[in-house]
Design a protein around this motif. Structure first.
Motif, PDB file in Angstrom:
ATOM      1  N   ASP A  84       0.808  -1.219   0.000  1.00 53.46           N
ATOM      2  CA  ASP A  84       0.000   0.000   0.000  1.00 53.46           C
ATOM      3  C   ASP A  84       0.843   1.272   0.000  1.00 53.46           C
ATOM      4  O   ASP A  84       0.570   2.206  -0.748  1.00 53.46           O
ATOM      5  N   GLU A  85       1.859   1.323   0.834  1.00 60.47           N
ATOM      6  CA  GLU A  85       2.616   2.557   1.023  1.00 60.47           C
ATOM      7  C   GLU A  85       3.795   2.709   0.073  1.00 60.47           C
ATOM      8  O   GLU A  85       4.178   3.814  -0.262  1.00 60.47           O
ATOM      9  N   GLN A  86       4.395   1.602  -0.340  1.00 61.51           N
ATOM     10  CA  GLN A  86       5.608   1.673  -1.153  1.00 61.51           C
ATOM     11  C   GLN A  86       5.441   0.992  -2.499  1.00 61.51           C
ATOM     12  O   GLN A  86       6.413   0.771  -3.209  1.00 61.51           O
ATOM     13  N   ASN A  87       4.203   0.640  -2.841  1.00 59.19           N
ATOM     14  CA  ASN A  87       3.908  -0.050  -4.091  1.00 59.19           C
ATOM     15  C   ASN A  87       4.755  -1.314  -4.236  1.00 59.19           C
ATOM     16  O   ASN A  87       5.121  -1.712  -5.335  1.00 59.19           O
ATOM     17  N   GLY A  88       5.117  -1.921  -3.128  1.00 59.42           N
ATOM     18  CA  GLY A  88       5.853  -3.176  -3.134  1.00 59.42           C
ATOM     19  C   GLY A  88       7.302  -3.091  -3.574  1.00 59.42           C
ATOM     20  O   GLY A  88       7.915  -4.100  -3.894  1.00 59.42           O
ATOM     21  N   GLU A  89       7.881  -1.885  -3.558  1.00 64.95           N
ATOM     22  CA  GLU A  89       9.252  -1.725  -4.051  1.00 64.95           C
ATOM     23  C   GLU A  89      10.244  -2.641  -3.338  1.00 64.95           C
ATOM     24  O   GLU A  89      11.158  -3.163  -3.972  1.00 64.95           O
ATOM     25  N   ASN A  90      10.088  -2.852  -2.046  1.00 65.24           N
ATOM     26  CA  ASN A  90      11.006  -3.716  -1.309  1.00 65.24           C
ATOM     27  C   ASN A  90      10.838  -5.188  -1.665  1.00 65.24           C
ATOM     28  O   ASN A  90      11.673  -6.012  -1.319  1.00 65.24           O
ATOM     29  N   LEU A  91       9.752  -5.519  -2.349  1.00 57.13           N
ATOM     30  CA  LEU A  91       9.461  -6.914  -2.655  1.00 57.13           C
ATOM     31  C   LEU A  91       9.756  -7.291  -4.108  1.00 57.13           C
ATOM     32  O   LEU A  91       9.656  -8.454  -4.468  1.00 57.13           O
ATOM     33  N   HIS A  92      10.122  -6.333  -4.938  1.00 54.40           N
ATOM     34  CA  HIS A  92      10.291  -6.603  -6.366  1.00 54.40           C
ATOM     35  C   HIS A  92      11.342  -7.669  -6.666  1.00 54.40           C
ATOM     36  O   HIS A  92      11.206  -8.399  -7.642  1.00 54.40           O
ATOM     37  N   THR A  93      12.371  -7.788  -5.862  1.00 57.55           N
ATOM     38  CA  THR A  93      13.382  -8.804  -6.141  1.00 57.55           C
ATOM     39  C   THR A  93      12.841 -10.201  -5.888  1.00 57.55           C
ATOM     40  O   THR A  93      13.369 -11.172  -6.424  1.00 57.55           O
ATOM     41  N   ALA A  94      11.778 -10.327  -5.107  1.00 60.31           N
ATOM     42  CA  ALA A  94      11.188 -11.629  -4.826  1.00 60.31           C
ATOM     43  C   ALA A  94      10.063 -11.971  -5.800  1.00 60.31           C
ATOM     44  O   ALA A  94       9.603 -13.102  -5.843  1.00 60.31           O
ATOM     45  N   ALA A  95       9.614 -11.004  -6.573  1.00 56.52           N
ATOM     46  CA  ALA A  95       8.483 -11.227  -7.477  1.00 56.52           C
ATOM     47  C   ALA A  95       8.912 -12.011  -8.709  1.00 56.52           C
ATOM     48  O   ALA A  95      10.012 -11.814  -9.235  1.00 56.52           O
ATOM     49  N   ILE A  96       8.044 -12.891  -9.125  1.00 56.26           N
ATOM     50  CA  ILE A  96       8.314 -13.652 -10.339  1.00 56.26           C
ATOM     51  C   ILE A  96       7.997 -12.798 -11.555  1.00 56.26           C
ATOM     52  O   ILE A  96       8.683 -12.860 -12.564  1.00 56.26           O
ATOM     53  N   HIS A  97       6.983 -11.968 -11.439  1.00 59.09           N
ATOM     54  CA  HIS A  97       6.523 -11.150 -12.563  1.00 59.09           C
ATOM     55  C   HIS A  97       5.960  -9.848 -12.018  1.00 59.09           C
ATOM     56  O   HIS A  97       5.319  -9.856 -10.971  1.00 59.09           O
ATOM     57  N   ASP A  98       6.180  -8.743 -12.725  1.00 57.90           N
ATOM     58  CA  ASP A  98       5.660  -7.452 -12.252  1.00 57.90           C
ATOM     59  C   ASP A  98       4.151  -7.479 -12.072  1.00 57.90           C
ATOM     60  O   ASP A  98       3.603  -6.743 -11.267  1.00 57.90           O
ATOM     61  N   GLY A  99       3.448  -8.338 -12.808  1.00 59.65           N
ATOM     62  CA  GLY A  99       1.993  -8.455 -12.676  1.00 59.65           C
ATOM     63  C   GLY A  99       1.573  -8.958 -11.308  1.00 59.65           C
ATOM     64  O   GLY A  99       0.404  -8.838 -10.943  1.00 59.65           O
ATOM     65  N   ASP A 100       2.493  -9.528 -10.554  1.00 57.91           N
ATOM     66  CA  ASP A 100       2.180 -10.000  -9.209  1.00 57.91           C
ATOM     67  C   ASP A 100       1.785  -8.856  -8.296  1.00 57.91           C
ATOM     68  O   ASP A 100       1.173  -9.056  -7.259  1.00 57.91           O
TER      69      ASP A 100
END
Length: 43
Positions: free
Chosen positions: A24-40
């Motif tokens: 909500d607050e950071q648009n998931g920026e801290n989690l992007h390295t763990a994401a398989i796809h930006d659509g997540d």
């Protein structure tokens, strides 16, 4: 590959709060390295 994670209720709530706040607050920026796809992270 399936992954199973078992958490007690307190740990699950803490993780949920962290992930919700990060998305909500950071648009998931801290989690992007763990994401398989930006659509997540939604639109």
């Amino acid at each position: 590959m399936d992954v199973e994670i078992k958490l007690d209720a307190d740990a699950a709530l803490t993780l949920f709060n962290f992930l919700s706040r990060t998305l909500d607050e950071q648009n998931g920026e801290n989690l992007h390295t763990a994401a398989i796809h930006d659509g997540d992270f939604g639109p």
